[in-house]
Design a protein around this motif. Structure first.
Motif, mmCIF file in Angstrom:
data_model
loop_
_atom_site.group_PDB
_atom_site.id
_atom_site.type_symbol
_atom_site.label_atom_id
_atom_site.label_comp_id
_atom_site.label_asym_id
_atom_site.label_seq_id
_atom_site.Cartn_x
_atom_site.Cartn_y
_atom_site.Cartn_z
ATOM 1 N N SER A 79 -22.793 -12.375 36.726
ATOM 2 C CA SER A 79 -23.972 -11.521 36.913
ATOM 3 C C SER A 79 -23.669 -10.056 36.618
ATOM 4 O O SER A 79 -24.583 -9.270 36.383
ATOM 5 C CB SER A 79 -24.489 -11.630 38.355
ATOM 6 O OG SER A 79 -24.836 -12.953 38.646
ATOM 7 N N PHE A 80 -22.394 -9.685 36.637
ATOM 8 C CA PHE A 80 -22.012 -8.289 36.463
ATOM 9 C C PHE A 80 -21.205 -8.042 35.193
ATOM 10 O O PHE A 80 -20.686 -6.952 34.992
ATOM 11 C CB PHE A 80 -21.226 -7.810 37.689
ATOM 12 C CG PHE A 80 -22.004 -7.919 38.954
ATOM 13 C CD1 PHE A 80 -22.945 -6.960 39.284
ATOM 14 C CD2 PHE A 80 -21.822 -8.984 39.811
ATOM 15 C CE1 PHE A 80 -23.688 -7.054 40.440
ATOM 16 C CE2 PHE A 80 -22.557 -9.100 40.981
ATOM 17 C CZ PHE A 80 -23.497 -8.132 41.283
ATOM 18 N N ARG A 81 -21.094 -9.039 34.336
ATOM 19 C CA ARG A 81 -20.341 -8.863 33.092
ATOM 20 C C ARG A 81 -21.083 -7.909 32.168
ATOM 21 O O ARG A 81 -22.293 -7.797 32.210
ATOM 22 C CB ARG A 81 -20.118 -10.202 32.412
ATOM 23 C CG ARG A 81 -19.122 -11.037 33.195
ATOM 24 C CD ARG A 81 -18.649 -12.220 32.435
ATOM 25 N NE ARG A 81 -17.724 -12.975 33.282
ATOM 26 C CZ ARG A 81 -17.514 -14.254 33.155
ATOM 27 N NH1 ARG A 81 -18.129 -14.940 32.213
ATOM 28 N NH2 ARG A 81 -16.679 -14.872 33.954
ATOM 29 N N GLY A 82 -20.326 -7.217 31.351
ATOM 30 C CA GLY A 82 -20.905 -6.261 30.417
ATOM 31 C C GLY A 82 -21.111 -4.888 31.029
ATOM 32 O O GLY A 82 -21.583 -3.974 30.366
ATOM 33 N N GLU A 83 -20.751 -4.733 32.295
ATOM 34 C CA GLU A 83 -20.925 -3.451 32.990
ATOM 35 C C GLU A 83 -19.595 -2.719 33.184
ATOM 36 O O GLU A 83 -19.505 -1.791 33.960
ATOM 37 C CB GLU A 83 -21.600 -3.687 34.345
ATOM 38 C CG GLU A 83 -22.989 -4.288 34.217
ATOM 39 C CD GLU A 83 -23.651 -4.543 35.571
ATOM 40 O OE1 GLU A 83 -23.222 -3.962 36.578
ATOM 41 O OE2 GLU A 83 -24.609 -5.337 35.594
ATOM 42 N N PHE A 87 -12.892 -3.406 33.802
ATOM 43 C CA PHE A 87 -12.111 -2.193 33.529
ATOM 44 C C PHE A 87 -11.941 -1.375 34.808
ATOM 45 O O PHE A 87 -10.875 -0.820 35.063
ATOM 46 C CB PHE A 87 -12.787 -1.338 32.463
ATOM 47 C CG PHE A 87 -12.794 -1.940 31.078
ATOM 48 C CD1 PHE A 87 -12.099 -3.097 30.764
ATOM 49 C CD2 PHE A 87 -13.503 -1.331 30.072
ATOM 50 C CE1 PHE A 87 -12.106 -3.632 29.489
ATOM 51 C CE2 PHE A 87 -13.525 -1.847 28.786
ATOM 52 C CZ PHE A 87 -12.826 -3.008 28.493
ATOM 53 N N MET A 88 -13.001 -1.313 35.613
ATOM 54 C CA MET A 88 -12.915 -0.589 36.882
ATOM 55 C C MET A 88 -11.908 -1.258 37.819
ATOM 56 O O MET A 88 -11.143 -0.582 38.504
ATOM 57 C CB MET A 88 -14.301 -0.513 37.541
ATOM 58 C CG MET A 88 -15.283 0.355 36.769
ATOM 59 S SD MET A 88 -17.006 0.179 37.319
ATOM 60 C CE MET A 88 -16.895 0.726 39.016
ATOM 61 N N LEU A 89 -11.885 -2.589 37.811
ATOM 62 C CA LEU A 89 -10.920 -3.333 38.615
ATOM 63 C C LEU A 89 -9.500 -2.984 38.177
ATOM 64 O O LEU A 89 -8.630 -2.686 39.003
ATOM 65 C CB LEU A 89 -11.193 -4.823 38.474
ATOM 66 C CG LEU A 89 -10.444 -5.788 39.373
ATOM 67 C CD1 LEU A 89 -11.160 -7.130 39.420
ATOM 68 C CD2 LEU A 89 -9.021 -5.982 38.988
#
Length: 120
Positions: A79-83, A87-89
């Protein structure tokens, strides 16, 4: 925020890891979790982005030497891919291990390359 994996969170970890292409079968997931639980050099982290309440990602690493981390698994809730949450992780992992060099496996090296390119 990164949180250490605990055995009582096994089903959550298996759910997130099931989004990883190499771990789509139940027995593969069980074996992967067992490997993380049985090897002191391997560690799983759940990731909750700042300002959120729900786990949205997981990362599995191996600590080789003090300054080398091998990223074995990284998975974000679809649901959160592409955001750029992956990379933030990884950015947050660099705050936990500030002097470490992050290396990938066959499954993660291309994603790590994209992250490194994005950072520069």
């Amino acid at each position: 925020m990164l949180n250490d994996y605990r055995k009582e969170q096994r089903k959550i970890a298996m759910g997130l890891l099931s989004f990883h292409q190499k771990l789509t079968e139940y027995h593969s997931l069980l074996k992967e979790i067992d490997t993380y639980e049985g090897d002191e050099n391997l560690q799983l982290f759940f990731w909750i982005p700042e300002g959120e309440n729900n786990i949205q990602g997981i990362i599995g690493i191996e600590k080789q030497i003090p300054d080398m981390i091998i990223v074995h698994d990284i998975s974000i809730n679809p649901s959160f891919r592409g955001e750029k949450l992956g990379f933030m992780l990884l950015d947050e992992m660099t705050t936990v291990y500030p002097n470490a060099q992050f290396l990938g496996t066959l499954a993660t090296s291309s994603y790590l390359s994209k992250w490194k390119e994005y950072k520069s």
